[in-house]
Scaffold this active site. Structure first.
Site, PDB file in Angstrom:
ATOM      1  N   ARG A  50      43.661 -38.319 -46.165  1.00 10.98           N
ATOM      2  CA  ARG A  50      42.969 -39.299 -46.999  1.00 10.98           C
ATOM      3  C   ARG A  50      43.901 -39.807 -48.084  1.00 10.98           C
ATOM      4  O   ARG A  50      44.700 -39.069 -48.629  1.00 10.98           O
ATOM      5  CB  ARG A  50      41.724 -38.663 -47.634  1.00 10.98           C
ATOM      6  CG  ARG A  50      40.500 -38.736 -46.741  1.00 10.98           C
ATOM      7  CD  ARG A  50      39.334 -37.931 -47.268  1.00 10.98           C
ATOM      8  NE  ARG A  50      39.082 -38.162 -48.704  1.00 10.98           N
ATOM      9  CZ  ARG A  50      38.016 -37.702 -49.346  1.00 10.98           C
ATOM     10  NH1 ARG A  50      37.107 -36.986 -48.693  1.00 10.98           N
ATOM     11  NH2 ARG A  50      37.848 -37.941 -50.615  1.00 10.98           N
ATOM     12  N   ARG A  55      42.205 -36.374 -60.182  1.00 13.92           N
ATOM     13  CA  ARG A  55      40.796 -36.106 -59.834  1.00 13.92           C
ATOM     14  C   ARG A  55      40.318 -34.800 -60.458  1.00 13.92           C
ATOM     15  O   ARG A  55      39.186 -34.713 -60.938  1.00 13.92           O
ATOM     16  CB  ARG A  55      40.622 -36.046 -58.309  1.00 13.92           C
ATOM     17  CG  ARG A  55      40.654 -37.426 -57.645  1.00 13.92           C
ATOM     18  CD  ARG A  55      41.007 -37.344 -56.175  1.00 13.92           C
ATOM     19  NE  ARG A  55      39.986 -36.685 -55.365  1.00 13.92           N
ATOM     20  CZ  ARG A  55      40.235 -36.140 -54.164  1.00 13.92           C
ATOM     21  NH1 ARG A  55      41.446 -36.171 -53.656  1.00 13.92           N
ATOM     22  NH2 ARG A  55      39.250 -35.596 -53.484  1.00 13.92           N
ATOM     23  N   ARG A  69      44.857 -31.085 -46.792  1.00 17.12           N
ATOM     24  CA  ARG A  69      43.709 -31.440 -45.952  1.00 17.12           C
ATOM     25  C   ARG A  69      44.036 -32.585 -44.988  1.00 17.12           C
ATOM     26  O   ARG A  69      44.671 -33.564 -45.337  1.00 17.12           O
ATOM     27  CB  ARG A  69      42.535 -31.859 -46.855  1.00 17.12           C
ATOM     28  CG  ARG A  69      41.272 -32.235 -46.082  1.00 17.12           C
ATOM     29  CD  ARG A  69      40.070 -32.243 -46.970  1.00 17.12           C
ATOM     30  NE  ARG A  69      40.112 -33.280 -47.994  1.00 17.12           N
ATOM     31  CZ  ARG A  69      39.113 -33.492 -48.863  1.00 17.12           C
ATOM     32  NH1 ARG A  69      38.045 -32.729 -48.835  1.00 17.12           N
ATOM     33  NH2 ARG A  69      39.221 -34.449 -49.754  1.00 17.12           N
ATOM     34  N   ARG A  71      27.327 -36.406 -62.373  1.00 16.24           N
ATOM     35  CA  ARG A  71      28.696 -36.028 -62.714  1.00 16.24           C
ATOM     36  C   ARG A  71      28.942 -36.103 -64.208  1.00 16.24           C
ATOM     37  O   ARG A  71      29.998 -35.711 -64.678  1.00 16.24           O
ATOM     38  CB  ARG A  71      29.697 -36.945 -61.995  1.00 16.24           C
ATOM     39  CG  ARG A  71      29.829 -36.571 -60.547  1.00 16.24           C
ATOM     40  CD  ARG A  71      31.042 -37.195 -59.931  1.00 16.24           C
ATOM     41  NE  ARG A  71      31.311 -36.618 -58.625  1.00 16.24           N
ATOM     42  CZ  ARG A  71      32.031 -37.205 -57.687  1.00 16.24           C
ATOM     43  NH1 ARG A  71      32.561 -38.383 -57.913  1.00 16.24           N
ATOM     44  NH2 ARG A  71      32.230 -36.606 -56.544  1.00 16.24           N
ATOM     45  N   LYS A 115      32.265 -28.195 -51.212  1.00 20.90           N
ATOM     46  CA  LYS A 115      30.910 -28.726 -51.371  1.00 20.90           C
ATOM     47  C   LYS A 115      30.339 -29.274 -50.072  1.00 20.90           C
ATOM     48  O   LYS A 115      29.182 -29.026 -49.746  1.00 20.90           O
ATOM     49  CB  LYS A 115      30.892 -29.857 -52.408  1.00 20.90           C
ATOM     50  CG  LYS A 115      30.710 -29.386 -53.816  1.00 20.90           C
ATOM     51  CD  LYS A 115      29.983 -30.425 -54.677  1.00 20.90           C
ATOM     52  CE  LYS A 115      30.435 -31.845 -54.428  1.00 20.90           C
ATOM     53  NZ  LYS A 115      31.338 -32.332 -55.457  1.00 20.90           N
TER      54      LYS A 115
END
Ligand SMILES: [Zn+2]
Length: 211
Positions: A154, A165, A123, A89, A13
């Protein structure tokens, strides 16, 4: 054009948002960025948001809606339209938005779950310029090739939190795809491809809508 960008965590995104706002000269309204700025500044909304995000949950609707409504009322959005990223959302958020705005397109980036897990857990993000990399392409490098900044993982990119998530996303956000499909504004895009290929598909479909 008023555009919403939908896609699971790791669907690309952020990358597509940058390309879309550059191409169509739209303000990029990212609720994630707004929340991160508030968390860093330890504002009252930031403290509430951090509490929920740290547990892998979404920020409550009333808090999020307030922030978004305030932002969309500003001049740049009124004049040019916008790209909404990270909102809505949930169905209640979408209904709230319908009450104040006309949405032209909802871009839905579809990516396979196994690919999302791999993208997120692998990531690494630059602490300076925020560029993200996949660990498989770093060859052991620990600094950003663009700016030399330190790369880090992260806190919410570990397998347990990522699985949570993705579950939260499917349970709470996927119904939005039905909601906007029924409204006839959904634009489905194949997200497994490279960023440039994904963007080419988005542009092709948005250009058809603009005519
Ligand atoms: Zn960097």
């Amino acid at each position: 054009m008023n555009i919403i960008l939908l896609g699971a965590p790791g669907a690309g995104k952020g990358t597509q948002a940058s390309k879309i706002v550059e191409e169509y000269k739209l303000p990029h309204i990212s609720t994630g960025d707004i929340f991160r700025a508030n968390i860093q500044a330890e504002t009252p909304i930031g403290v509430i948001a951090k509490f929920h995000i740290d547990q892998g949950h979404l920020v409550p609707d009333d808090v999020t809606c307030e922030i978004v409504e305030e932002r969309l009322a500003q001049d740049d959005c009124k004049q040019r339209g916008y790209l909404l990223d990270g909102f809505p959302r949930t169905i209640p958020q979408a209904e709230m938005l319908d009450g104040i705005e006309k949405i032209d397109a909802v871009i839905n980036i579809n990516v396979d779950t196994s690919l999302l897990m791999d993208r997120l857990c692998g990531r690494r993000v630059c602490s300076s310029c925020k560029e993200s990399y996949h660990v498989s392409r770093l060859n052991g490098a620990t600094t950003c090739e663009k700016c030399g900044g330190e790369l880090f993982q992260r806190k919410d990119d570990n397998p347990e939190t990522v699985a949570s998530r993705l579950q939260v996303y499917t349970a709470q956000t996927a119904p939005l795809i039905d909601y906007y499909t029924k409204k006839g504004v959904i634009v489905n895009v194949h997200g497994n491809a490279s960023p440039d290929e994904v963007f080419a598909e988005i542009r092709e479909k948005l250009d058809v809508l603009k005519k």
